[in-house]
Design a protein around this motif. Structure first.
Motif, short mmCIF file in Angstrom:
data_model
loop_
_atom_site.label_atom_id
_atom_site.label_comp_id
_atom_site.label_asym_id
_atom_site.label_seq_id
_atom_site.Cartn_x
_atom_site.Cartn_y
_atom_site.Cartn_z
N ALA A 37 8.71 -27.32 24.04
CA ALA A 37 7.70 -28.38 24.12
C ALA A 37 7.87 -29.41 23.02
O ALA A 37 7.15 -30.41 23.00
CB ALA A 37 6.31 -27.78 24.04
N HIS A 38 8.82 -29.21 22.13
CA HIS A 38 9.02 -30.14 21.03
C HIS A 38 9.43 -31.52 21.56
O HIS A 38 10.38 -31.64 22.32
CB HIS A 38 10.09 -29.62 20.08
CG HIS A 38 10.35 -30.52 18.91
ND1 HIS A 38 9.43 -30.65 17.90
CD2 HIS A 38 11.38 -31.33 18.61
CE1 HIS A 38 9.90 -31.52 17.02
NE2 HIS A 38 11.10 -31.94 17.44
N GLY A 39 8.68 -32.53 21.16
CA GLY A 39 9.00 -33.89 21.54
C GLY A 39 8.45 -34.35 22.88
O GLY A 39 8.58 -35.51 23.23
N SER A 40 7.86 -33.46 23.63
CA SER A 40 7.33 -33.85 24.94
C SER A 40 5.83 -34.13 24.81
O SER A 40 4.99 -33.30 25.12
CB SER A 40 7.59 -32.76 25.97
OG SER A 40 7.08 -31.54 25.51
N TYR A 41 5.53 -35.33 24.35
CA TYR A 41 4.14 -35.69 24.05
C TYR A 41 3.38 -36.20 25.26
O TYR A 41 2.16 -36.26 25.25
CB TYR A 41 4.11 -36.74 22.94
CG TYR A 41 4.73 -36.22 21.66
CD1 TYR A 41 4.07 -35.28 20.90
CD2 TYR A 41 5.98 -36.65 21.25
CE1 TYR A 41 4.62 -34.79 19.74
CE2 TYR A 41 6.55 -36.16 20.09
CZ TYR A 41 5.87 -35.23 19.34
OH TYR A 41 6.42 -34.73 18.20
N ALA A 42 4.05 -36.57 26.33
CA ALA A 42 3.37 -37.15 27.48
C ALA A 42 2.55 -36.12 28.26
O ALA A 42 1.53 -36.46 28.84
CB ALA A 42 4.38 -37.80 28.41
N PHE A 43 2.99 -34.86 28.27
CA PHE A 43 2.27 -33.87 29.06
C PHE A 43 1.14 -33.20 28.28
O PHE A 43 0.29 -32.54 28.87
CB PHE A 43 3.24 -32.81 29.59
CG PHE A 43 3.48 -31.67 28.66
CD1 PHE A 43 2.79 -30.48 28.84
CD2 PHE A 43 4.37 -31.78 27.60
CE1 PHE A 43 3.01 -29.40 27.98
CE2 PHE A 43 4.60 -30.72 26.75
CZ PHE A 43 3.91 -29.53 26.93
N ARG A 44 1.08 -33.35 26.98
CA ARG A 44 0.08 -32.65 26.18
C ARG A 44 -1.36 -33.00 26.54
O ARG A 44 -2.20 -32.09 26.60
CB ARG A 44 0.34 -32.88 24.69
CG ARG A 44 1.61 -32.20 24.26
CD ARG A 44 1.89 -32.38 22.80
NE ARG A 44 3.21 -31.83 22.49
CZ ARG A 44 3.59 -31.49 21.29
NH1 ARG A 44 2.78 -31.65 20.27
NH2 ARG A 44 4.78 -31.00 21.09
N PRO A 45 -1.69 -34.26 26.82
CA PRO A 45 -3.08 -34.52 27.24
C PRO A 45 -3.47 -33.82 28.54
O PRO A 45 -4.64 -33.55 28.77
CB PRO A 45 -3.12 -36.04 27.43
CG PRO A 45 -2.02 -36.55 26.58
CD PRO A 45 -0.95 -35.49 26.59
N LEU A 46 -2.50 -33.50 29.37
CA LEU A 46 -2.79 -32.78 30.61
C LEU A 46 -3.23 -31.35 30.35
O LEU A 46 -3.88 -30.73 31.20
CB LEU A 46 -1.56 -32.78 31.52
CG LEU A 46 -1.04 -34.15 31.95
CD1 LEU A 46 0.26 -33.98 32.73
CD2 LEU A 46 -2.07 -34.88 32.77
N LEU A 47 -2.91 -30.81 29.20
CA LEU A 47 -3.28 -29.44 28.86
C LEU A 47 -4.70 -29.31 28.32
O LEU A 47 -5.24 -28.21 28.28
CB LEU A 47 -2.30 -28.89 27.83
CG LEU A 47 -0.84 -28.81 28.25
CD1 LEU A 47 0.00 -28.34 27.08
CD2 LEU A 47 -0.67 -27.90 29.43
N ILE A 48 -5.30 -30.41 27.91
CA ILE A 48 -6.60 -30.36 27.25
C ILE A 48 -7.68 -29.68 28.10
O ILE A 48 -8.37 -28.79 27.59
CB ILE A 48 -7.03 -31.77 26.78
CG1 ILE A 48 -6.10 -32.24 25.67
CG2 ILE A 48 -8.48 -31.78 26.31
CD1 ILE A 48 -6.29 -33.68 25.26
#
Length: 73
Positions: A37-48
Motif C-alpha cells: 500500500a506504500h505510495g497508493s494514496y488515491a484509494f485510502r479515502p475509500l477505506l475510511i
C-alpha cells in the motif's frame, strides 16, 4: 426518549473513535501493515467508512502485526 438519545450518542462516539483510528491508521499504520500500500494514496479515502465501522478489529490486527509480524497472520 432517554434510551434513544443514549443509543444515538453511543453510535456517535463509536464513529468518532473510528474516525480517529482511521486517520491514524491511514497516515501511520497502513504502510507498516501492508507494504504494497506504500505510495497508493488515491484509494485510502475509500477505506475510511469501513475502518470507522470495524475500528476495534483494525486496532487489534494492527497491534498483532506490529508486535509479532507476518507470522501471526
Amino acid at each position: 426518549m432517554q434510551t434513544a438519545e443514549f443509543l444515538i450518542d453511543l453510535g456517535r462516539y463509536y464513529l468518532m473513535a473510528g474516525g480517529v483510528v482511521a486517520a491514524l491508521f491511514l497516515v501511520i499504520g497502513i504502510d507498516r501493515v501492508e507494504p504494497s500500500a506504500h505510495g497508493s494514496y488515491a484509494f485510502r479515502p475509500l477505506l475510511i467508512p469501513g475502518i470507522c465501522l470495524i475500528w476495534p478489529l483494525v486496532l487489534y490486527r494492527w497491534f498483532v502485526l506490529e508486535k509479532h509480524g507476518e507470522d501471526r497472520r
